[in-house]
Design an enzyme around this catalytic site. Structure first.
Site, PDB file in Angstrom:
ATOM      1  N   GLY A 145      -9.725  42.034  32.676  1.00  0.00           N
ATOM      2  CA  GLY A 145     -10.237  42.391  31.361  1.00  0.00           C
ATOM      3  C   GLY A 145      -9.806  43.778  30.938  1.00  0.00           C
ATOM      4  O   GLY A 145      -9.259  44.549  31.734  1.00  0.00           O
ATOM      5  N   ASN A 146     -10.023  44.109  29.647  1.00  0.00           N
ATOM      6  CA  ASN A 146      -9.699  45.461  29.191  1.00  0.00           C
ATOM      7  C   ASN A 146     -10.728  46.444  29.749  1.00  0.00           C
ATOM      8  O   ASN A 146     -11.670  46.051  30.441  1.00  0.00           O
ATOM      9  CB  ASN A 146      -9.609  45.511  27.664  1.00  0.00           C
ATOM     10  N   VAL A 147     -10.543  47.695  29.438  1.00  0.00           N
ATOM     11  CA  VAL A 147     -11.398  48.721  30.051  1.00  0.00           C
ATOM     12  C   VAL A 147     -12.868  48.489  29.713  1.00  0.00           C
ATOM     13  O   VAL A 147     -13.739  48.514  30.594  1.00  0.00           O
ATOM     14  CB  VAL A 147     -10.958  50.132  29.595  1.00  0.00           C
ATOM     15  N   ARG A 169      -3.360  48.332  43.980  1.00  0.00           N
ATOM     16  CA  ARG A 169      -4.626  48.981  44.313  1.00  0.00           C
ATOM     17  C   ARG A 169      -5.347  48.235  45.429  1.00  0.00           C
ATOM     18  O   ARG A 169      -5.923  48.849  46.330  1.00  0.00           O
ATOM     19  CB  ARG A 169      -5.517  49.052  43.061  1.00  0.00           C
ATOM     20  N   ARG A 201       0.006  47.408  20.463  1.00  0.00           N
ATOM     21  CA  ARG A 201      -1.004  46.392  20.696  1.00  0.00           C
ATOM     22  C   ARG A 201      -2.289  46.802  19.961  1.00  0.00           C
ATOM     23  O   ARG A 201      -2.440  47.949  19.545  1.00  0.00           O
ATOM     24  CB  ARG A 201      -1.282  46.237  22.188  1.00  0.00           C
ATOM     25  N   SER A 217      -5.243  44.658  40.257  1.00  0.00           N
ATOM     26  CA  SER A 217      -3.939  45.160  40.695  1.00  0.00           C
ATOM     27  C   SER A 217      -3.686  44.877  42.175  1.00  0.00           C
ATOM     28  O   SER A 217      -4.440  45.350  43.034  1.00  0.00           O
ATOM     29  CB  SER A 217      -3.865  46.676  40.446  1.00  0.00           C
ATOM     30  N   LYS A 257       3.954  52.297  32.702  1.00  0.00           N
ATOM     31  CA  LYS A 257       3.857  51.483  33.913  1.00  0.00           C
ATOM     32  C   LYS A 257       4.010  49.993  33.624  1.00  0.00           C
ATOM     33  O   LYS A 257       4.287  49.216  34.537  1.00  0.00           O
ATOM     34  CB  LYS A 257       2.530  51.738  34.619  1.00  0.00           C
ATOM     35  N   ASP A 258       3.833  49.565  32.345  1.00  0.00           N
ATOM     36  CA  ASP A 258       3.948  48.151  31.999  1.00  0.00           C
ATOM     37  C   ASP A 258       5.377  47.733  31.674  1.00  0.00           C
ATOM     38  O   ASP A 258       5.654  46.534  31.547  1.00  0.00           O
ATOM     39  CB  ASP A 258       3.063  47.827  30.791  1.00  0.00           C
TER      40      ASP A 258
END
Length: 573
Positions: free
Chosen positions: A144-146, A126, A7, A123, A74-75
């Protein structure tokens, strides 16, 4: 030239570069090929579905645009295309989740967050575990991304984030981590922290890539994925697991949290690494059974944070359901005394340590750095001795029984010997006074304070007591006092709970506080605490059965419980 599909996000590129770097020592030349995925095409503030980051990369593998595909393990869905396989897992990074807060925030741990604090996460796993730990927090969706999430945190859209430690570390953002969250608090997603390298079955790239496969990571991650598959969960489900390989043994901690946080079930098992799939299936069966059966024995563990993991794991291994709520907090005191002692360590004959907390303080302040053979270390009991051994310090003396009184009477000191005693603030002068009476010159240093009934534990205890509890393990007199104070504040009476105590002082204090059923474990060793707990529960069950039989249906005494905690309504919950 090996074509490595990835990606285009900063994290994905960082992980794919790690694969390229791992292949370089084997003489493999590789280049990155960026593939846009469904997850990348979504709006940055929306959620993604199962496999959103994987399908496009797998399509590129199958149509020959790339030779390998790099994923966050994990994905990866547990049902792989039969034409594809995971040929390698790189050595795993930290699998834990991280709490991230704004710079300068006072709260640096989950337990320190104020009531009603907003915690952003995308998540469901979480969310469920956070709600179980802190039902008073306002956990809300934040996508969103980090970089996007950090920007939204710093802009005030939320008070904290929960992200993966590994992703932050790989992006050079480990300094943003306020707390690396214990797996017993928020259990990691299967595969979290691991990089998976996927190839076509029987393709020549498979043989090339296998040279970077880390066997221990493979055993651990494949066991976690087997658990997820057997439990029927996916990468966005509240089923979770983390496995480790050490000393030739594979240990798996697996669990499930109700989406509203009303219950958490944890199970642990261990065996040969090659038996990972069988261990995972066994854990899944136990947890699925636990989800249908709400009558299992729940045991309250009141040790301080950072000191409960071994006992919690052992209780899990015995088929019990430990619930950890620290009823005391350990805070370091000014270190001047210990640092002065460390500077003059050559003048001491003995260093006496009366608790694990004392060991931590000694190591933190350099007292344990000396290797002088003439210096003796004395530990009050097995737990303290084990902590010294883990710190690389040899134990020269232990008393015949684990008590400060026996240590003071039996320590082999000569008149004029200088002795350093490292103790807690509550311990007082008695040990030092008795050693002085024998002619020793004693430096009595209070290295830490014990705070009873810490405010951060109030919501945790209310949440724990929202369901019936069957027993409590009390590890110190101060922990007993802290428990009663917190329970009284929650409007619950814990004194009817069978109490398993470590040592006579804890038991005496429990009785003074009004506990009606007090048992003392045969020793402070974890195995003996678990055995005593099992025996107490068995006796309680027999007594309850007898009482019900004698008095008729509906006559059993109510179990200890508090009212359901109120959760503040701060947006989506």
């Amino acid at each position: 030239m090996l074509r490595v599909g990835t990606r285009g996000s900063a994290l994905a590129l960082a992980q794919s570069r790690l694969v390229v770097e791992a292949l370089e020592p084997a003489g493999v030349e590789a280049r990155l090929v960026v593939i846009e995925t469904d997850g990348d095409r979504r709006a940055p503030d929306t959620a993604w579905g199962e496999g959103a980051f994987v399908a496009a990369l797998e399509a590129a593998l199958l149509d020959g645009r790339v030779d390998v595909a790099v994923h966050s393990a994990k994905d990866v869905p547990t049902d792989l295309d039969r034409r594809l396989e995971i040929a390698a897992y790189l050595p795993r990074a930290d699998p834990r989740d991280a709490l991230v807060v704004r710079a300068g925030a006072a709260a640096q741990t989950i337990d320190d967050l104020p009531v009603g604090a907003r915690v952003g996460t995308d998540s469901p796993r979480r969310t469920a575990f956070l709600r179980a730990r802190r039902p008073d927090l306002a956990v809300h969706p934040l996508h969103g991304n980090v970089d996007t999430r950090l920007r939204r945190l710093d802009g005030g859209e939320t008070d904290a984030l929960v992200l993966a430690c590994a992703g932050l570390d790989r992006l050079g953002l480990g300094g943003r981590i306020a707390e690396r969250i214990a797996p017993t608090t928020v259990l990691p997603a299967p595969g979290q922290g691991a990089i998976a390298v996927e190839v076509r079955v029987d393709d020549e790239a498979a043989a090339i890539v296998r040279c970077v496969d880390d066997p221990d990571t493979r055993f651990a991650v494949e066991a976690e994925r087997s658990f997820l598959h057997a439990s029927g969960g996916g990468c966005r489900s509240p089923y979770a697991a983390v496995a480790t390989v050490a000393g030739g043994r594979l240990s798996i901690l697996a669990g499930h949290a109700a989406p509203d946080g009303s219950r958490v079930d944890l199970e642990q098992d261990a065996g040969p690494p090659a038996d990972g799939r069988a261990l995972a299936a066994r854990l899944a069966a136990r947890l699925l059974g636990a989800a249908r059966d709400d009558a299992g024995p729940r045991v309250l563990v009141v040790r301080p944070d950072g000191q409960a993991a071994e006992l919690v794991a052992a209780l899990l291994g015995a088929g019990l359901r430990p619930v950890h709520v620290p009823t005391i907090e350990i805070r370091p005191l000014a270190a001047d005394g210990l640092r002065s002692a460390a500077a003059a360590i050559d003048t001491f004959a003995w260093v006496v340590v009366t608790s694990v907390n004392g060991v931590d303080a000694a190591v933190r302040n350099g007292v344990g750095a000396t290797t002088r053979p003439a210096l003796g270390w004395a530990a009050v009991g097995d737990g303290t001795a084990a902590a010294l051994t883990r710190a690389g310090v040899g134990v020269g003396f232990r008393p015949s029984s684990a008590s400060a009184a026996r240590l003071a009477a039996e320590l082999p000191v000569r008149r004029g010997d200088r002795v350093l005693v490292i103790r807690g603030e509550l311990a007082g002068e008695r040990l030092a006074a008795e050693l002085r009476a024998r002619g020793a010159l004693v430096d009595n240093v209070a290295a830490y304070a014990t705070v009873e009934a810490p405010p951060a534990s109030r919501p945790r205890l209310r949440g724990a007591l929202a369901r019936a509890m069957d027993a409590v393990v009390i590890t110190s007199a101060s922990a007993a006092r802290g428990l009663v104070t917190l329970a009284d504040e929650a409007g619950a009476d814990v004194r009817d709970l069978p109490a398993v105590c470590i040592g006579a002082p804890s038991a005496d204090e429990a009785r003074r506080l009004g506990f009606r059923n007090v048992t003392v474990a045969s020793s402070p060793a974890t195995a003996d605490i678990v055995t005593a707990t099992e025996q107490v529960l068995a006796t309680s069950n027999r007594n309850a059965t007898t009482a019900t039989t004698d008095a008729g249906p509906g006559s059993a005494a109510p179990a200890c419980a508090a009212p359901q905690p109120e959760v503040p309504a701060h947006g989506p919950a």
